[in-house]
Write a protein that holds these residues in place. Structure first.
Motif, PDB file in Angstrom:
ATOM      1  N   ALA A 271       3.002 -34.971  12.878  1.00  0.00           N
ATOM      2  CA  ALA A 271       2.124 -33.906  12.062  1.00  0.00           C
ATOM      3  C   ALA A 271       2.618 -33.896  10.503  1.00  0.00           C
ATOM      4  O   ALA A 271       1.786 -33.688   9.745  1.00  0.00           O
ATOM      5  CB  ALA A 271       1.957 -32.700  12.780  1.00  0.00           C
ATOM      6  N   LYS A 272       3.946 -33.792  10.821  1.00  0.00           N
ATOM      7  CA  LYS A 272       4.543 -33.455   9.230  1.00  0.00           C
ATOM      8  C   LYS A 272       4.275 -34.707   8.095  1.00  0.00           C
ATOM      9  O   LYS A 272       3.987 -34.355   7.182  1.00  0.00           O
ATOM     10  CB  LYS A 272       5.987 -33.314   9.219  1.00  0.00           C
ATOM     11  N   ILE A 273       4.254 -35.829   8.653  1.00  0.00           N
ATOM     12  CA  ILE A 273       3.993 -37.170   7.993  1.00  0.00           C
ATOM     13  C   ILE A 273       2.858 -37.024   7.641  1.00  0.00           C
ATOM     14  O   ILE A 273       2.339 -37.184   6.496  1.00  0.00           O
ATOM     15  CB  ILE A 273       4.246 -38.425   8.654  1.00  0.00           C
ATOM     16  N   GLU A 274       1.806 -36.629   8.293  1.00  0.00           N
ATOM     17  CA  GLU A 274       0.286 -36.683   8.064  1.00  0.00           C
ATOM     18  C   GLU A 274      -0.071 -35.509   6.892  1.00  0.00           C
ATOM     19  O   GLU A 274      -0.911 -35.633   6.131  1.00  0.00           O
ATOM     20  CB  GLU A 274      -0.733 -36.312   9.038  1.00  0.00           C
ATOM     21  N   LYS A 275       0.661 -34.594   6.911  1.00  0.00           N
ATOM     22  CA  LYS A 275       0.561 -33.661   5.553  1.00  0.00           C
ATOM     23  C   LYS A 275       1.272 -33.981   4.345  1.00  0.00           C
ATOM     24  O   LYS A 275       0.901 -33.201   3.407  1.00  0.00           O
ATOM     25  CB  LYS A 275       1.072 -32.264   6.138  1.00  0.00           C
ATOM     26  N   ARG A 276       2.326 -34.856   4.509  1.00  0.00           N
ATOM     27  CA  ARG A 276       2.956 -35.065   3.185  1.00  0.00           C
ATOM     28  C   ARG A 276       2.026 -35.704   2.303  1.00  0.00           C
ATOM     29  O   ARG A 276       1.133 -36.516   2.440  1.00  0.00           O
ATOM     30  CB  ARG A 276       4.015 -36.259   3.358  1.00  0.00           C
ATOM     31  N   ALA A 277       2.417 -35.363   0.815  1.00  0.00           N
ATOM     32  CA  ALA A 277       1.582 -35.951  -0.438  1.00  0.00           C
ATOM     33  C   ALA A 277       2.429 -37.110  -0.664  1.00  0.00           C
ATOM     34  O   ALA A 277       2.044 -37.628  -1.495  1.00  0.00           O
ATOM     35  CB  ALA A 277       1.390 -34.749  -1.400  1.00  0.00           C
ATOM     36  N   ASP A 278       3.730 -37.032  -0.559  1.00  0.00           N
ATOM     37  CA  ASP A 278       4.648 -37.944  -1.199  1.00  0.00           C
ATOM     38  C   ASP A 278       5.529 -38.427  -0.055  1.00  0.00           C
ATOM     39  O   ASP A 278       6.186 -37.804   0.825  1.00  0.00           O
ATOM     40  CB  ASP A 278       5.519 -37.287  -2.288  1.00  0.00           C
ATOM     41  N   MET A 279       5.603 -39.861   0.179  1.00  0.00           N
ATOM     42  CA  MET A 279       6.558 -40.419   0.975  1.00  0.00           C
ATOM     43  C   MET A 279       7.175 -41.616   0.734  1.00  0.00           C
ATOM     44  O   MET A 279       6.383 -42.395  -0.243  1.00  0.00           O
ATOM     45  CB  MET A 279       5.762 -40.526   2.397  1.00  0.00           C
ATOM     46  N   TYR A 280       7.957 -42.414   1.448  1.00  0.00           N
ATOM     47  CA  TYR A 280       8.398 -43.805   1.072  1.00  0.00           C
ATOM     48  C   TYR A 280       7.398 -44.694   1.574  1.00  0.00           C
ATOM     49  O   TYR A 280       6.684 -44.380   2.497  1.00  0.00           O
ATOM     50  CB  TYR A 280       9.705 -44.160   1.966  1.00  0.00           C
ATOM     51  N   VAL A 281       7.162 -45.779   0.796  1.00  0.00           N
ATOM     52  CA  VAL A 281       6.251 -46.730   1.208  1.00  0.00           C
ATOM     53  C   VAL A 281       6.630 -47.171   2.746  1.00  0.00           C
ATOM     54  O   VAL A 281       5.693 -47.615   3.388  1.00  0.00           O
ATOM     55  CB  VAL A 281       6.252 -47.837   0.102  1.00  0.00           C
ATOM     56  N   SER A 282       7.899 -47.282   3.035  1.00  0.00           N
ATOM     57  CA  SER A 282       8.349 -47.990   4.303  1.00  0.00           C
ATOM     58  C   SER A 282       7.643 -46.887   5.352  1.00  0.00           C
ATOM     59  O   SER A 282       7.280 -47.314   6.359  1.00  0.00           O
ATOM     60  CB  SER A 282       9.829 -48.067   4.336  1.00  0.00           C
ATOM     61  N   THR A 283       7.895 -45.977   5.142  1.00  0.00           N
ATOM     62  CA  THR A 283       7.464 -44.630   6.237  1.00  0.00           C
ATOM     63  C   THR A 283       5.871 -45.010   6.178  1.00  0.00           C
ATOM     64  O   THR A 283       5.241 -44.862   7.358  1.00  0.00           O
ATOM     65  CB  THR A 283       7.489 -43.373   5.547  1.00  0.00           C
ATOM     66  N   LEU A 284       5.195 -44.891   4.905  1.00  0.00           N
ATOM     67  CA  LEU A 284       3.563 -45.133   5.264  1.00  0.00           C
ATOM     68  C   LEU A 284       3.326 -46.463   6.004  1.00  0.00           C
ATOM     69  O   LEU A 284       2.445 -46.589   6.860  1.00  0.00           O
ATOM     70  CB  LEU A 284       3.043 -45.184   3.786  1.00  0.00           C
ATOM     71  N   ARG A 285       4.212 -47.473   5.694  1.00  0.00           N
ATOM     72  CA  ARG A 285       3.833 -48.920   6.241  1.00  0.00           C
ATOM     73  C   ARG A 285       4.098 -48.742   7.842  1.00  0.00           C
ATOM     74  O   ARG A 285       3.394 -49.303   8.579  1.00  0.00           O
ATOM     75  CB  ARG A 285       4.506 -50.004   5.610  1.00  0.00           C
ATOM     76  N   ARG A 286       5.144 -48.036   8.111  1.00  0.00           N
ATOM     77  CA  ARG A 286       5.383 -48.006   9.671  1.00  0.00           C
ATOM     78  C   ARG A 286       4.298 -47.345  10.307  1.00  0.00           C
ATOM     79  O   ARG A 286       3.986 -47.563  11.547  1.00  0.00           O
ATOM     80  CB  ARG A 286       6.964 -47.420   9.894  1.00  0.00           C
ATOM     81  N   PHE A 287       3.871 -46.224   9.788  1.00  0.00           N
ATOM     82  CA  PHE A 287       2.749 -45.304  10.317  1.00  0.00           C
ATOM     83  C   PHE A 287       1.527 -46.107  10.333  1.00  0.00           C
ATOM     84  O   PHE A 287       0.929 -46.021  11.447  1.00  0.00           O
ATOM     85  CB  PHE A 287       2.623 -44.050   9.187  1.00  0.00           C
ATOM     86  N   ILE A 288       1.319 -46.954   9.479  1.00  0.00           N
ATOM     87  CA  ILE A 288      -0.038 -47.532   9.367  1.00  0.00           C
ATOM     88  C   ILE A 288      -0.040 -48.755  10.640  1.00  0.00           C
ATOM     89  O   ILE A 288      -0.924 -48.765  11.343  1.00  0.00           O
ATOM     90  CB  ILE A 288      -0.225 -48.291   8.164  1.00  0.00           C
TER      91      ILE A 288
END
Length: 97
Positions: free
Chosen positions: A48-65
């Protein structure tokens, strides 16, 4: 994912348009925060916290996707051309070795 489920996901994505936030993508794929958390080995609250972030590491976004069954591409658009940035896909390949 079954062909029927894939078609339903594609129809929902088309209905919502080209721009979606992470939570909308997850819901369109009919995935729960708990399912994503299990794949990422984190709790539902962290998802839930990741989904609400406006800024994150590309690696976090890649893993989520990737946890949703997708592949992240970073694209730079200019007035006269588009360039796919490969640095981030290189990182993805190295992390799998």
């Amino acid at each position: 994912m079954s062909p029927e489920a894939s078609a339903a996901v594609e129809a929902e994505a088309a209905r919502l348009g080209d721009e979606m936030d992470l939570a909308e993508v997850r819901r369109a794929l009919r995935l729960s925060q708990d399912e994503i958390g299990q794949t990422l080995q984190i709790g539902q609250g962290s998802v839930a916290k990741i989904e609400k972030r406006a800024d994150m590491y590309v690696s976090t976004l890649r893993r989520f996707i990737e946890a949703m069954g997708g592949e992240l591409e970073i694209v730079a658009r200019f007035a006269d051309h588009t360039v796919r940035i490969r640095n981030f896909s290189d990182l993805s390949e190295k992390s799998r070795i």
